[in-house]
Scaffold this motif. Structure first.
Motif, mmCIF file in Angstrom:
data_model
loop_
_atom_site.group_PDB
_atom_site.id
_atom_site.type_symbol
_atom_site.label_atom_id
_atom_site.label_comp_id
_atom_site.label_asym_id
_atom_site.label_seq_id
_atom_site.Cartn_x
_atom_site.Cartn_y
_atom_site.Cartn_z
ATOM 1 N N ARG A 7 0.822 -1.225 0.000
ATOM 2 C CA ARG A 7 0.000 0.000 0.000
ATOM 3 C C ARG A 7 0.848 1.264 0.000
ATOM 4 O O ARG A 7 0.372 2.339 -0.351
ATOM 5 C CB ARG A 7 -0.936 -0.008 1.204
ATOM 6 C CG ARG A 7 -2.021 -1.058 1.100
ATOM 7 C CD ARG A 7 -2.937 -1.050 2.320
ATOM 8 N NE ARG A 7 -4.008 -2.007 2.149
ATOM 9 C CZ ARG A 7 -4.030 -3.216 2.710
ATOM 10 N NH1 ARG A 7 -3.046 -3.601 3.502
ATOM 11 N NH2 ARG A 7 -5.037 -4.038 2.489
ATOM 12 N N GLU B 52 -2.656 2.116 -7.779
ATOM 13 C CA GLU B 52 -2.441 2.283 -9.225
ATOM 14 C C GLU B 52 -1.180 3.110 -9.453
ATOM 15 O O GLU B 52 -0.821 3.901 -8.601
ATOM 16 C CB GLU B 52 -3.648 2.990 -9.848
ATOM 17 C CG GLU B 52 -4.920 2.182 -9.813
ATOM 18 C CD GLU B 52 -4.962 1.062 -10.835
ATOM 19 O OE1 GLU B 52 -4.076 1.001 -11.720
ATOM 20 O OE2 GLU B 52 -5.867 0.245 -10.734
ATOM 21 N N ARG C 188 -3.160 -12.554 -5.909
ATOM 22 C CA ARG C 188 -4.273 -11.709 -6.348
ATOM 23 C C ARG C 188 -4.626 -10.677 -5.268
ATOM 24 O O ARG C 188 -4.877 -9.511 -5.563
ATOM 25 C CB ARG C 188 -5.482 -12.593 -6.649
ATOM 26 C CG ARG C 188 -6.577 -11.911 -7.336
ATOM 27 C CD ARG C 188 -6.180 -11.576 -8.752
ATOM 28 N NE ARG C 188 -7.289 -10.915 -9.407
ATOM 29 C CZ ARG C 188 -7.164 -10.193 -10.482
ATOM 30 N NH1 ARG C 188 -6.008 -10.065 -11.058
ATOM 31 N NH2 ARG C 188 -8.195 -9.617 -11.014
ATOM 32 N N GLU C 189 -4.617 -11.108 -4.007
ATOM 33 C CA GLU C 189 -4.907 -10.202 -2.893
ATOM 34 C C GLU C 189 -3.857 -9.091 -2.794
ATOM 35 O O GLU C 189 -4.189 -7.928 -2.548
ATOM 36 C CB GLU C 189 -4.966 -11.001 -1.592
ATOM 37 C CG GLU C 189 -5.372 -10.216 -0.392
ATOM 38 C CD GLU C 189 -5.450 -11.057 0.886
ATOM 39 O OE1 GLU C 189 -5.834 -10.486 1.910
ATOM 40 O OE2 GLU C 189 -5.122 -12.265 0.845
ATOM 41 N N LYS D 77 -1.073 -0.371 -11.739
ATOM 42 C CA LYS D 77 -0.730 -1.755 -11.428
ATOM 43 C C LYS D 77 -1.267 -2.679 -12.514
ATOM 44 O O LYS D 77 -2.231 -2.365 -13.191
ATOM 45 C CB LYS D 77 -1.290 -2.162 -10.070
ATOM 46 C CG LYS D 77 -2.810 -2.095 -9.996
ATOM 47 C CD LYS D 77 -3.298 -2.413 -8.601
ATOM 48 C CE LYS D 77 -4.830 -2.305 -8.532
ATOM 49 N NZ LYS D 77 -5.323 -2.605 -7.197
ATOM 50 N N PHE E 13 -2.082 -7.926 -5.282
ATOM 51 C CA PHE E 13 -2.359 -7.029 -6.404
ATOM 52 C C PHE E 13 -3.510 -6.085 -6.073
ATOM 53 O O PHE E 13 -3.425 -4.884 -6.321
ATOM 54 C CB PHE E 13 -2.692 -7.840 -7.657
ATOM 55 C CG PHE E 13 -3.264 -7.005 -8.758
ATOM 56 C CD1 PHE E 13 -2.447 -6.175 -9.506
ATOM 57 C CD2 PHE E 13 -4.610 -7.028 -9.032
ATOM 58 C CE1 PHE E 13 -2.973 -5.378 -10.516
ATOM 59 C CE2 PHE E 13 -5.152 -6.246 -10.041
ATOM 60 C CZ PHE E 13 -4.325 -5.414 -10.783
ATOM 61 N N GLU E 14 -4.588 -6.608 -5.530
ATOM 62 C CA GLU E 14 -5.755 -5.785 -5.207
ATOM 63 C C GLU E 14 -5.408 -4.690 -4.208
ATOM 64 O O GLU E 14 -5.967 -3.592 -4.260
ATOM 65 C CB GLU E 14 -6.900 -6.652 -4.670
ATOM 66 C CG GLU E 14 -7.478 -7.615 -5.679
ATOM 67 C CD GLU E 14 -8.117 -6.947 -6.881
ATOM 68 O OE1 GLU E 14 -8.562 -5.783 -6.769
ATOM 69 O OE2 GLU E 14 -8.165 -7.583 -7.955
ATOM 70 N N ALA E 15 -4.476 -4.961 -3.304
ATOM 71 C CA ALA E 15 -4.092 -3.982 -2.280
ATOM 72 C C ALA E 15 -3.136 -2.915 -2.813
ATOM 73 O O ALA E 15 -2.991 -1.865 -2.198
ATOM 74 C CB ALA E 15 -3.449 -4.697 -1.093
#
Length: 70
Positions: free
Chosen positions: A8, A39, A31-32, A41, A34-36
């Motif tokens: 983050r 941008e 995947r988690e 990303k 990446f989601e965190a």
């Protein structure tokens, strides 16, 4: 490592490559992560790749994807 907290704080483009059959780090965790990430990303799941053979399985697409990211 507390990767979810640290990602983050990243202030640079992020490319997450993850083998869909990774036996060491579960695909869902990649995947988690990446989601965190903030941008900009990109996430690239590599079909059929495990943890240690991702470059070999991805073959020429690996270097092409890196050039695209750069």
């Amino acid at each position: 490592f507390d990767s979810l907290r640290r990602i983050r704080e990243v202030r640079a483009p992020v490319l997450v490559l993850h083998g869909e059959r990774d036996e060491i780090i579960p695909f869902a965790l990649g995947r988690e992560l990446f989601e965190a990430a903030p941008e900009p990303k990109w996430f690239w799941p590599v079909p059929g790749a495990m943890h240690n053979d991702l470059v070999m399985v991805a073959a020429g697409a690996y270097s092409a994807r890196l050039r695209q990211f750069y």
